[in-house]
Structure formats: C-alpha cells, structure tokens
Design a protein around this motif. Structure first.
Motif, PDB file in Angstrom:
ATOM      1  N   HIS A  32       0.830  -1.202   0.000  1.00 54.91           N
ATOM      2  CA  HIS A  32       0.000   0.000   0.000  1.00 54.91           C
ATOM      3  C   HIS A  32       0.867   1.255   0.000  1.00 54.91           C
ATOM      4  O   HIS A  32       1.909   1.280   0.653  1.00 54.91           O
ATOM      5  CB  HIS A  32      -0.911   0.032   1.232  1.00 54.91           C
ATOM      6  CG  HIS A  32      -1.790  -1.178   1.340  1.00 54.91           C
ATOM      7  ND1 HIS A  32      -2.965  -1.283   0.648  1.00 54.91           N
ATOM      8  CD2 HIS A  32      -1.648  -2.331   2.021  1.00 54.91           C
ATOM      9  CE1 HIS A  32      -3.525  -2.455   0.901  1.00 54.91           C
ATOM     10  NE2 HIS A  32      -2.746  -3.111   1.744  1.00 54.91           N
ATOM     11  N   THR A  46      -0.995  10.293  19.603  1.00 58.25           N
ATOM     12  CA  THR A  46      -2.020   9.955  20.595  1.00 58.25           C
ATOM     13  C   THR A  46      -2.594   8.561  20.375  1.00 58.25           C
ATOM     14  O   THR A  46      -3.432   8.109  21.144  1.00 58.25           O
ATOM     15  CB  THR A  46      -3.161  10.994  20.580  1.00 58.25           C
ATOM     16  OG1 THR A  46      -3.610  11.141  19.252  1.00 58.25           O
ATOM     17  CG2 THR A  46      -2.690  12.319  21.129  1.00 58.25           C
ATOM     18  N   GLU A  47      -2.185   7.903  19.302  1.00 56.44           N
ATOM     19  CA  GLU A  47      -2.581   6.509  19.096  1.00 56.44           C
ATOM     20  C   GLU A  47      -1.327   5.643  18.974  1.00 56.44           C
ATOM     21  O   GLU A  47      -1.059   5.052  17.928  1.00 56.44           O
ATOM     22  CB  GLU A  47      -3.441   6.340  17.834  1.00 56.44           C
ATOM     23  CG  GLU A  47      -4.851   6.878  17.962  1.00 56.44           C
ATOM     24  CD  GLU A  47      -4.932   8.377  17.755  1.00 56.44           C
ATOM     25  OE1 GLU A  47      -4.210   8.906  16.895  1.00 56.44           O
ATOM     26  OE2 GLU A  47      -5.711   9.028  18.485  1.00 56.44           O
ATOM     27  N   LEU A  50      -1.155   2.195  17.325  1.00 63.94           N
ATOM     28  CA  LEU A  50      -1.219   2.012  15.867  1.00 63.94           C
ATOM     29  C   LEU A  50       0.170   2.073  15.235  1.00 63.94           C
ATOM     30  O   LEU A  50       0.319   1.885  14.033  1.00 63.94           O
ATOM     31  CB  LEU A  50      -2.128   3.070  15.239  1.00 63.94           C
ATOM     32  CG  LEU A  50      -3.583   3.068  15.727  1.00 63.94           C
ATOM     33  CD1 LEU A  50      -4.401   4.114  14.974  1.00 63.94           C
ATOM     34  CD2 LEU A  50      -4.215   1.689  15.571  1.00 63.94           C
ATOM     35  N   ASP A  86       0.844  -2.678   5.595  1.00 59.31           N
ATOM     36  CA  ASP A  86      -0.367  -2.686   6.431  1.00 59.31           C
ATOM     37  C   ASP A  86      -1.127  -1.368   6.264  1.00 59.31           C
ATOM     38  O   ASP A  86      -0.564  -0.288   6.487  1.00 59.31           O
ATOM     39  CB  ASP A  86       0.013  -2.891   7.898  1.00 59.31           C
ATOM     40  CG  ASP A  86      -1.214  -2.923   8.793  1.00 59.31           C
ATOM     41  OD1 ASP A  86      -1.649  -4.014   9.161  1.00 59.31           O
ATOM     42  OD2 ASP A  86      -1.730  -1.837   9.137  1.00 59.31           O
ATOM     43  N   PRO A  87      -2.407  -1.436   5.864  1.00 61.08           N
ATOM     44  CA  PRO A  87      -3.138  -0.187   5.601  1.00 61.08           C
ATOM     45  C   PRO A  87      -3.338   0.678   6.842  1.00 61.08           C
ATOM     46  O   PRO A  87      -3.470   1.900   6.721  1.00 61.08           O
ATOM     47  CB  PRO A  87      -4.479  -0.679   5.036  1.00 61.08           C
ATOM     48  CG  PRO A  87      -4.596  -2.116   5.416  1.00 61.08           C
ATOM     49  CD  PRO A  87      -3.201  -2.643   5.566  1.00 61.08           C
ATOM     50  N   MET A  88      -3.379   0.088   8.035  1.00 65.50           N
ATOM     51  CA  MET A  88      -3.547   0.905   9.243  1.00 65.50           C
ATOM     52  C   MET A  88      -2.248   1.618   9.609  1.00 65.50           C
ATOM     53  O   MET A  88      -2.262   2.788   9.999  1.00 65.50           O
ATOM     54  CB  MET A  88      -4.033   0.049  10.414  1.00 65.50           C
ATOM     55  CG  MET A  88      -4.269   0.822  11.703  1.00 65.50           C
ATOM     56  SD  MET A  88      -5.481   2.184  11.559  1.00 65.50           S
ATOM     57  CE  MET A  88      -7.011   1.310  11.922  1.00 65.50           C
ATOM     58  N   ALA A 138      -2.229   4.508   7.282  1.00 66.83           N
ATOM     59  CA  ALA A 138      -3.180   5.572   7.637  1.00 66.83           C
ATOM     60  C   ALA A 138      -2.673   6.375   8.838  1.00 66.83           C
ATOM     61  O   ALA A 138      -2.800   7.603   8.887  1.00 66.83           O
ATOM     62  CB  ALA A 138      -4.552   4.964   7.942  1.00 66.83           C
ATOM     63  N   VAL A 163       0.170   8.605   7.650  1.00 62.35           N
ATOM     64  CA  VAL A 163      -0.337   9.700   6.810  1.00 62.35           C
ATOM     65  C   VAL A 163      -0.843  10.831   7.696  1.00 62.35           C
ATOM     66  O   VAL A 163      -0.592  12.006   7.448  1.00 62.35           O
ATOM     67  CB  VAL A 163      -1.454   9.201   5.861  1.00 62.35           C
ATOM     68  CG1 VAL A 163      -2.227  10.367   5.250  1.00 62.35           C
ATOM     69  CG2 VAL A 163      -0.859   8.328   4.753  1.00 62.35           C
ATOM     70  N   ARG A 164      -1.536  10.468   8.756  1.00 63.28           N
ATOM     71  CA  ARG A 164      -2.017  11.501   9.671  1.00 63.28           C
ATOM     72  C   ARG A 164      -0.852  12.243  10.332  1.00 63.28           C
ATOM     73  O   ARG A 164      -0.912  13.456  10.513  1.00 63.28           O
ATOM     74  CB  ARG A 164      -2.933  10.895  10.732  1.00 63.28           C
ATOM     75  CG  ARG A 164      -3.466  11.955  11.661  1.00 63.28           C
ATOM     76  CD  ARG A 164      -4.691  11.551  12.417  1.00 63.28           C
ATOM     77  NE  ARG A 164      -4.970  12.565  13.429  1.00 63.28           N
ATOM     78  CZ  ARG A 164      -5.559  13.724  13.191  1.00 63.28           C
ATOM     79  NH1 ARG A 164      -5.975  14.000  11.979  1.00 63.28           N
ATOM     80  NH2 ARG A 164      -5.750  14.609  14.147  1.00 63.28           N
ATOM     81  N   ARG A 220      -0.549  21.557   9.471  1.00 69.46           N
ATOM     82  CA  ARG A 220      -1.703  22.176   8.826  1.00 69.46           C
ATOM     83  C   ARG A 220      -1.736  23.683   8.907  1.00 69.46           C
ATOM     84  O   ARG A 220      -2.271  24.358   8.027  1.00 69.46           O
ATOM     85  CB  ARG A 220      -3.001  21.602   9.386  1.00 69.46           C
ATOM     86  CG  ARG A 220      -3.462  20.404   8.593  1.00 69.46           C
ATOM     87  CD  ARG A 220      -4.763  19.900   9.095  1.00 69.46           C
ATOM     88  NE  ARG A 220      -4.664  19.659  10.535  1.00 69.46           N
ATOM     89  CZ  ARG A 220      -5.471  18.845  11.196  1.00 69.46           C
ATOM     90  NH1 ARG A 220      -6.425  18.204  10.548  1.00 69.46           N
ATOM     91  NH2 ARG A 220      -5.333  18.678  12.480  1.00 69.46           N
ATOM     92  N   LEU A 224      -3.262  20.962   2.322  1.00 69.07           N
ATOM     93  CA  LEU A 224      -3.290  19.621   1.723  1.00 69.07           C
ATOM     94  C   LEU A 224      -3.967  19.706   0.365  1.00 69.07           C
ATOM     95  O   LEU A 224      -5.112  20.142   0.268  1.00 69.07           O
ATOM     96  CB  LEU A 224      -4.056  18.657   2.641  1.00 69.07           C
ATOM     97  CG  LEU A 224      -4.229  17.228   2.126  1.00 69.07           C
ATOM     98  CD1 LEU A 224      -2.904  16.512   1.993  1.00 69.07           C
ATOM     99  CD2 LEU A 224      -5.178  16.441   3.050  1.00 69.07           C
ATOM    100  N   VAL A 281      -4.297  13.433  -1.838  1.00 68.78           N
ATOM    101  CA  VAL A 281      -3.692  12.178  -1.391  1.00 68.78           C
ATOM    102  C   VAL A 281      -4.005  11.155  -2.469  1.00 68.78           C
ATOM    103  O   VAL A 281      -5.174  10.961  -2.824  1.00 68.78           O
ATOM    104  CB  VAL A 281      -4.247  11.712  -0.035  1.00 68.78           C
ATOM    105  CG1 VAL A 281      -3.618  10.378   0.371  1.00 68.78           C
ATOM    106  CG2 VAL A 281      -3.996  12.761   1.039  1.00 68.78           C
ATOM    107  N   GLN A 293      -3.962   7.378  -3.222  1.00 64.48           N
ATOM    108  CA  GLN A 293      -3.838   6.089  -2.549  1.00 64.48           C
ATOM    109  C   GLN A 293      -3.770   4.966  -3.565  1.00 64.48           C
ATOM    110  O   GLN A 293      -4.611   4.876  -4.456  1.00 64.48           O
ATOM    111  CB  GLN A 293      -5.044   5.856  -1.630  1.00 64.48           C
ATOM    112  CG  GLN A 293      -5.179   6.914  -0.532  1.00 64.48           C
ATOM    113  CD  GLN A 293      -6.417   6.696   0.334  1.00 64.48           C
ATOM    114  OE1 GLN A 293      -7.493   6.405  -0.177  1.00 64.48           O
ATOM    115  NE2 GLN A 293      -6.250   6.877   1.630  1.00 64.48           N
TER     116      GLN A 293
END
Lengths: 374, 374
Positions: A59, A100-101, A104, A163-165, A168, A171-172, A179, A184, A187, A189
């Motif tokens: 991906h 914050t994640e 992931l 892995d798509p997660m 993702a 990307v974030r 920003r 932006l 994107v 994909q």
C-alpha cells in the motif's frame, strides 16, 4: 568519497547512534536497496531515503502539500525537522512525537516515509539557487488531459507500508502537525500487485540494481546538497476499463507488445526475455512498432528509470499512479514519454490526468533536508 | 429439518456438484463460520453466504446500487443470476463469466461476495409481500447527520478479500455487467486491523459462535424465503481525529470505558473480561455511566448482534464503516443504538453520516435469491 569511507562516516553519525535497531536493518548505501522480506522495519537514516529502491510495499499514499508561505524557508526547515522526528520513530515501530494513538505504531510493516520538494519549495530567496535545473513542469504532452486537482505541489510525501492501518496512521502524522503552515492538495492512494487493473504485468523493465548509483541516485554534480537524492516524476493515469475490455485478448497483447499470461514479450516466453523488435512473421513485426514496449524501449543507455506503479481504484474511476525515479528526468524520462505521447497503442485506453516533478531528498544523517539548509 | 439432513441435501445439491473444491472449504451450515486461516478460498454455496460470520478479511468494499426500474422484478432476478455466476467462479480463483483479466482472478485471498436487498428491491408487485417487516429506514436518531450520498440503496454487495487487487477485480465484476439496469450510488472502501483510527480495540463484544443460529441467522418464521439469511445495518461514522486527539489519554479511556492499551474494560485486565458496571472507586463508577461500553452493553439477551467494523481513510476524512448483522435489527440493534444516541460520551467525536438496512440473502444452492423467486 569512496563508498566505504562514506559508510563509515554515516554509521558513526549522530543520527544513527540512538536508533536501537539492528545493523542489518540500518545499513547505509547499497544495503538499503537489498530485499528484506523478513524485516518489518526499513531504515530511516542512511545515504538514501527508504521507499525508492525498496521492494514495493503493498500500500502507498502519495501526499501533495503546498506551503502557505513559500517565502518563509524557515517554515520549510521546521516542517522537515518535524517530519524527520516522526518518521524516525514511526518507521521503527515507535510512536510519533505527539502520537495519541501509539498502539497504531507498533506494526510498521515496512513503513517508509519519503519526502520530496517541488519547484515551489525553492521560491524563497534563500533557496532559489539550490533548485535543480530539471525541477520544473514537464513539457506539455499531446496526450495529457491534466486536472488541476492532481497537479504539482510544493511538497510530496510518499508513505508506504504492507499494512493499511500503519499507513493511515503515518499519513495523519504527516498531515496533522503541519496544517497551520500548509494546505493539503491531494492524497493519491494505491496498491501494488505486480499486475495493473488492465491485467498487465507491470514494472518489468527496470535498471539493473548495480546501475542505481548511476541512473537513480543524484551524484551532487549540479547541486551538491542533493547527492544521494533523486527525482520523482509522478503521473496519474486514468485507465478506461470499458473500452479496454471491448478489445479482444489478442488486440490487447498487440497493443502492449507483451502476453497477458505472464508478461513475456511477444517474441519471448518469459517476462524478462529481451524483446526482439526486428522479428517478423509473414513480413509483419511480431511486436508492433506502435506497441507500448516498442515505443517505450530505450533508444540509448540513459533512457532508463525506476518504475514504481501503484494501482488506484475509486469505482468507477481507476488507473495507475505511475511513479518514476531517475537522476535526471529530462534526460532519462522525458524522451521516452515524448515517444509514448507521439504514438503508443495504449494511449487509446489511458489518459494522463495528473503530473508533477519533485526533488527527492537525500537520506538523512540527522534530519531530512539537512544538506539543503547547511 | 435437522442440521444433518439439511447438510445432506445441500451437499447433494446441484449447486455444489461442479465446484471442484475440497469438502473442507465447501461445508454447508455451521462449518462456513469456522476460521480457516490456511484456506485461500471461501465457499460460495451453502446455507449461509460467506462474508458474514467469516473471519474478517483485510480489505472490504460495500457497493450500493439502485435499480433503474424497481417494478421489473425479472431484471432483479437476472442481476442476481449474473452475480451468482461470477461470484461462484471468482471466489474460487476462477475467471468470471466475461472476465477479460482472468489473471487477476487467480489469487482470491479469501474473496467473498455477499449480496443483500434494500427496501426498494421489494417495490415490484411480485415481491412486495416478501419484504421482511424490519426492512425499512431505521428510526431517526438525534445524533445522525445523514448525507444522501451515503444513503439507502436497493442493492448492496459486500466484496471482501485479503488482497486489494482481488477485491478491485471482483468489484468491477459486480458493477460493470449491470450498468444498463442499475445506477452505482456509492462504494465504501475499508480496511480491518483490530483497532480503529482512534486507536481503540474494536469489535470486542460479539455473540458467542454457538448463538449465531439464534442471533444472526434468519429462521424463516416471518419470511420463509429468508431462512439462512440475515439483516445488515450499515452505518458510516465520521470520526473527528482532531478533537479526539485533543483529549488526554485518560479522558479517552473514560469516554470508551476501555483501556487503549489492550481494550480491557476499566474494571478488568484482559480485552474479553466482563465489564463490572457496579464497581466504584471513591464512590465514583470505574466505568462511567456515560461511557460507550456502559451505554452499548446489552440490557437483555436479545440486544446482541455481530459487529464487523472496517476503517475508512480519505484524508482529511476518516472514520468507521460500522456494519452489524442480526436476525432482527429492530429488536437487537435499534435499542442499543437508541441508548447510544441518547447519550454516549463518544458522540462528541463521532458523527453518523450514512445509514442503510438490507436483507442479506440466504446462501445459495444454485444462485443467490433462488428462494425469493421460487
């Protein structure tokens, strides 16, 4: 500087010291391009960025971003510093700086984050003299039906992973923290399979691995800061599945010059057999002169570049994110593209709708762009 | 009819005879729901459609399609026949009926193609009496901000696979051959990871496997033709990453009622520990009453349904394709959703933007919808 001394320098550098990953995964220079099917991490530091000669991940997302203030080269500096900090961690399975994640981030699955600069990044007075001469819009091709929404941007980040997660999440990490200073634009994909949506084996013709230093990587002759970097030509090519599928199988093979079965040239049996363009049957060329591979075939040694095709599928729209990497796009890529534009049987079913060129940064010792700002 | 005699009937049926795949992969009834991590094909024929209790594939696309002439039930019949023919082949790694890219069919990677009917499919006089009573728009929830572009359609096809190219190829086989008689409304593309984009472990609470016959599969009591089918509630839920990430980690855990680390309830240590809603610390509930799991927790045995969450990511928009399967959505799903709408701490960061309900067909002996048209 010889390869050995360069590597010694790199592996002793500040950037590598705190990485805490195995030497096999870090390795500077050529080692980065070796296939590592078992490794779940790709190096961030080294002479070259990962994600260019790396075996293609499943991906990928190309992210196009514009600077809000192109004159502010310190903002660009800050953005590259920030991205470097996050990429150095995320690619190694660690959380980003303000992640914050963090859960992931634990399975990078060969995550790479590869950064390049468009012409607009060199607009500030401080950087204008550092713009490579080839970093400009490609010549207009007659086949182009370019859409502004897929056009040139000031910055590009290629994020890729199996892995798509993981993708993702990364990307974030690219988009969110910048920003206030950027916009932006798009994107793109894609996914990689070895065949494209036309069913064709894709990406067969590639420079030999031992030609990467010569054909892919910039040598710093024109712009010293870019040594170890390269150029990216990013084309978005819409593929008309309906009209393509109306063609019979033989017609489809003749338009490409390869079998659909295994991608062998029509004069051969295996995918990597060298096509024989002089072969005829009943006086007719076996590989039509108008076929894609006849038109794309290099007329000189310099007309070689790395192909990294990703398919995109947003029904009913689908096609190819066609990315090529080469030392100099004007010398290596443009002559081939010009021939394809002048005549390529495949043009009947394909339409370029996006086009952009970038200077892909050298791999970092400490941070991406360090030589540009030195 | 007992399970054994039903299976005997099925395995002797016409539909299975020519399949040419191993009995382990075909298996009627309950066998279909058993995890088959080694198998690269899922059965097409059987009492139930694959793709519902099947272990989730990595990639999925829900395709929403409207009939151009809802009164023409023969057109619907023809569409289901056509899809059946392609799905019977593609899911087994064989080319579809008019497949012009047969090489893209060879690696199904657990491809499943699962078909359902919306209310509009029952509009014709011939089928009106066969519409299940629950097949209607859900009651309006105060939290909904539904967008027409993600709304109810006459037909839905869930295409899922571990390989994105296998999926793209099958999606085209669904869309292309029916275009003269249908209108493509939307394609919702998602990926499955075990966590959602908020970093939360997702899909923890599920009916026990031995409750599927009772809680998931339709028993034919109201509509005999639907025995072995089920209902799908498909909700598209936008997730506001920015405001979510502004919350501290403890706040995020309290809003969900689970740890971010491993998804354990705040009163437990492991993901599947039963939450203790009565537990307090200093007089305060350990799991807040407003938390997502406190509100979503079943108040009765019937309030259970199968959760199949896929993440979607189209930067800057991202969220969850939240699909639930249950025998009766009004009895099992709606009371839970009503409580979440009335109050769920997570509502602050999530917004339902799409909603639709479908009757998912029973698994086919010969073709999808055979009992509806019998």
């Amino acid at each position: 500087m010889s390869r050995v001394s360069r590597r010694t320098l790199l592996t002793g550098g500040v950037g590598l010291a705190g990485l805490g990953v195995g030497a096999a995964a870090v390795g500077a220079g050529r080692e980065m391009s070796a296939p590592q099917p078992e490794a779940s991490t790709l190096p961030f530091y080294g002479r070259h960025q990962s994600g260019i000669v790396t075996p293609m991940q499943t991906h990928a997302s190309y992210i196009g971003i514009d600077l809000l203030d192109k004159a502010d080269h310190q903002a660009l500096h800050g953005i590259l510093r920030m991205w470097s900090q996050d990429a150095a961690n995320l690619t190694q399975g660690k959380p980003g700086f303000s992640d914050t994640e963090p859960e992931l981030a634990t399975s990078p699955a060969r995550l790479s984050m590869t950064v390049g600069l468009g012409p607009g990044a060199f607009t500030s007075a401080a950087l204008a003299a550092r713009r490579p001469s080839w970093l400009a819009p490609l010549p207009a091709f007659a086949i182009d039906r370019l859409q502004e929404q897929w056009g040139q941007t000031d910055l590009v980040v290629l994020v890729a992973s199996d892995d798509p997660m993981s993708l993702a999440h990364a990307v974030r990490a690219v988009i969110a923290p910048v920003r206030r200073r950027t916009r932006l634009r798009w994107v793109q994909q894609g996914f990689h399979h070895g065949r494209n949506l036309f069913g064709q084996v894709d990406g067969t013709v590639q420079p030999a691995d031992d030609r990467h230093d010569d054909l892919v990587w910039n040598d710093g002759a024109e712009q010293k800061w870019l040594a170890g970097g390269t150029s990216l030509v990013l084309r978005r090519i819409a593929m008309n599945m309906d009209t393509w599928e109306a063609l019979d199988r033989r017609g489809r093979e003749l338009s490409t010059g390869r079998t659909l079965d295994n991608g062998a040239p029509l004069t051969g049996v295996d995918e990597h057999d060298e096509p024989v363009f002089t072969a005829t049957r009943g006086g007719v060329p076996v590989i039509p002169e108008s076929s894609h591979i006849a038109r794309a075939h290099r007329r000189s040694d310099r007309e070689q570049f790395l192909r990294r095709p990703y398919s995109y599928d947003s029904p009913p729209d689908s096609g190819l994110i066609f990315a090529t990497y080469q030392r100099d796009p004007l010398v290596q890529y443009v002559p081939v593209q010009q021939r394809l534009s002048d005549h390529d049987a495949l043009n009947e079913w394909t339409t370029p709708i996006g086009s952009a060129v970038y200077a892909m940064l050298p791999g970092p010792k400490e941070y991406l762009g360090e030589t540009l700002f030195a």
